[in-house]
Enzyme design. Structure first.
Site, PDB file in Angstrom:
ATOM      1  N   HIS A  74       0.944  -1.349  -0.016  1.00  0.00           N
ATOM      2  CA  HIS A  74      -0.029  -0.136  -0.084  1.00  0.00           C
ATOM      3  C   HIS A  74       1.028   1.193   0.114  1.00  0.00           C
ATOM      4  O   HIS A  74       2.060   1.194   0.050  1.00  0.00           O
ATOM      5  CB  HIS A  74      -0.873   0.002   1.244  1.00  0.00           C
ATOM      6  CG  HIS A  74      -0.300   0.069   2.529  1.00  0.00           C
ATOM      7  ND1 HIS A  74       0.444  -1.121   3.062  1.00  0.00           N
ATOM      8  CD2 HIS A  74      -0.237   1.111   3.537  1.00  0.00           C
ATOM      9  CE1 HIS A  74       0.887  -0.687   4.360  1.00  0.00           C
ATOM     10  NE2 HIS A  74       0.419   0.723   4.617  1.00  0.00           N
ATOM     11  N   HIS A  76       1.494   3.813   1.966  1.00  0.00           N
ATOM     12  CA  HIS A  76       1.946   4.624   3.199  1.00  0.00           C
ATOM     13  C   HIS A  76       3.501   4.539   3.176  1.00  0.00           C
ATOM     14  O   HIS A  76       4.127   3.631   2.705  1.00  0.00           O
ATOM     15  CB  HIS A  76       1.666   3.827   4.494  1.00  0.00           C
ATOM     16  CG  HIS A  76       0.226   4.221   4.783  1.00  0.00           C
ATOM     17  ND1 HIS A  76      -0.471   3.509   5.827  1.00  0.00           N
ATOM     18  CD2 HIS A  76      -0.678   5.109   4.360  1.00  0.00           C
ATOM     19  CE1 HIS A  76      -1.676   4.061   5.738  1.00  0.00           C
ATOM     20  NE2 HIS A  76      -1.845   4.905   5.005  1.00  0.00           N
ATOM     21  N   ASP A  78       6.200   4.329   5.034  1.00  0.00           N
ATOM     22  CA  ASP A  78       7.174   3.482   5.680  1.00  0.00           C
ATOM     23  C   ASP A  78       7.301   2.200   5.073  1.00  0.00           C
ATOM     24  O   ASP A  78       8.285   1.443   5.564  1.00  0.00           O
ATOM     25  CB  ASP A  78       6.430   3.401   6.980  1.00  0.00           C
ATOM     26  CG  ASP A  78       5.114   2.545   7.205  1.00  0.00           C
ATOM     27  OD1 ASP A  78       4.234   3.446   6.824  1.00  0.00           O
ATOM     28  OD2 ASP A  78       4.694   1.802   7.962  1.00  0.00           O
ATOM     29  N   HIS A  79       6.406   2.168   3.861  1.00  0.00           N
ATOM     30  CA  HIS A  79       6.737   0.813   3.033  1.00  0.00           C
ATOM     31  C   HIS A  79       7.094   1.220   1.597  1.00  0.00           C
ATOM     32  O   HIS A  79       7.987   0.662   0.941  1.00  0.00           O
ATOM     33  CB  HIS A  79       5.139   0.313   2.725  1.00  0.00           C
ATOM     34  CG  HIS A  79       4.510  -0.118   4.116  1.00  0.00           C
ATOM     35  ND1 HIS A  79       4.314  -1.443   4.181  1.00  0.00           N
ATOM     36  CD2 HIS A  79       3.784   0.574   5.032  1.00  0.00           C
ATOM     37  CE1 HIS A  79       3.642  -1.634   5.420  1.00  0.00           C
ATOM     38  NE2 HIS A  79       3.506  -0.382   5.977  1.00  0.00           N
TER      39      HIS A  79
END
Length: 274
Positions: A74, A76, A78-79
Site C-alpha cells: 500500500h 504509506h 514506511d513501505h
C-alpha cells in the site's frame, strides 16, 4: 513476561524478512521488507522496501540476488519511501495496486499470479487499512503476506477516509477463506513477528473490531446520540470522534489517542451507512 524482540529472519522455504530500522508507535519494531525467492533460484521479488536507509537497503540487496520486481502492499511511506530508488538500483520496476505507486511497471490486478524463477505469488486485493491495500499468497509455504491489514502484535489502524471498516471486514473474511480452503496457514505481516496461527488471529481481529464497534455505540448513547440515526457526515464532526475516544479508549495510553481517533472516525462512518 516481556515479548521476545522481533529481528526478522527466514520463514518457510521462500521468505526472508529484513527488518528496517524505523521502529515506532505505528511501525512496531520497524517495517518488514520481505524477499521472496524460490529455493535454488537467484531471482526474487522484494516486498515493501521501506524507508530510505542505506544500511537497510544494502542488507536487502545482499540477500535478494537478482530482483525482478519491487512490490508495495500500500502507499504509506514506511513501505514505499525507498521503492523507486531501490528498483532503480536493482534494475527493475515497482508495482502496486495504485498506479501512482508504480514505476516502469503496470499496476497489480486482483488474483494476478506473479511468477519469478519458479516462484508463484498471488495478489489478493484487501482494502480496509487503505483503499490500495493488497495481500500476497505464497501458497507453496502456506503463507499470506498481509501488509498492514494484520500486524504481528496488536491490531491495525483504519485511517478514515482512506481506510474503510466495511471494506476491512470484507477483506478479513476473504483472508479467512484462504485459510479455510487450506491455502494459507501463517501470516507474514509488514510489522511485527510472523503469526503461525492464521485462523486464530483473523478470528480475533473480527471479534476485536466488533467489540470496539459495540463500545462506540455505547459511547454514542452516553453522549445522547442514537447509533442508528447518525448523519452521513458524522465522521467529519470536529469534536465527536475525540469525545468517543475519551470514553472507549479511557484505559489506553493517551499517546495512542490520535490513532484511535482515526479508527473511531472510520467506525462512525461505518455506522452511518448501516
Amino acid at each position: 513476561m516481556v515479548a521476545e524482540a522481533w529481528v526478522g529472519g527466514t520463514y518457510g522455504d521462500r521468505g526472508r524478512c529484513v527488518l528496517a530500522p524505523n521502529p515506532g508507535l505505528m511501525t512496531l519494531d520497524g517495517t518488514n521488507t520481505w524477499v521472496l525467492r524460490e529455493p535454488g533460484s537467484d531471482r526474487s521479488i522484494v516486498v515493501d522496501p521501506g524507508p530510505l536507509h542505506d544500511d537497510h537497503l544494502d542488507a536487502v540487496a545482499e540477500v535478494a540476488g537478482q530482483v525482478e520486481a519491487v512490490v508495495v502492499t500500500h502507499h504509506h511511506l514506511d513501505h514505499t519511501a525507498a521503492a523507486r530508488s531501490f528498483a532503480e538500483r536493482m534494475g527493475c520496476g515497482v508495482r502496486g495496486l495504485d498506479p501512482a505507486q508504480c514505476w516502469r511497471s503496470e499496476p497489480l490486478v486482483d488474483e494476478e499470479v506473479l511468477t519469478v524463477g519458479g516462484l508463484e505469488v498471488q495478489v489478493v486485493t484487501t482494502p480496509g487499512h487503505t483503499t490500495d491495500s493488497i495481500s500476497l499468497v505464497v501458497e507453496a509455504d502456506g503463507a499470506l503476506l498481509t501488509g498492514d491489514m494484520v500486524l504481528g502484535r496488536g491490531t491495525t489502524v483504519i485511517v478514515h477516509p482512506d481506510g474503510d471498516l466495511g471494506a476491512y471486514f470484507d477483506s478479513i473474511a476473504r483472508m479467512r477463506s484462504l485459510v479455510t480452503s487450506g491455502r494459507v496457514a501463517s501470516l507474514w505481516p509488514a510489522h511485527g513477528p510472523v503469526l503461525p496461527d492464521a485462523a486464530g488471529v483473523l478470528d480475533h481481529y473480527v471479534v476485536h473490531r466488533r467489540e470496539r464497534l459495540a463500545q462506540v455505540k455505547v459511547a454514542l448513547q452516553r453522549l445522547g446520540l442514537s447509533p442508528t440515526e447518525l448523519p452521513p457526515d458524522v465522521a467529519e464532526h470536529p469534536t465527536l470522534p475525540r469525545q468517543v475516544v475519551e470514553v472507549v479508549y479511557a484505559d489506553v495510553d493517551e499517546s495512542l489517542w490520535g490513532a484511535a481517533e482515526w479508527s473511531v472516525r472510520a467506525q462512525l462512518a461505518y455506522l452511518a451507512r448501516r
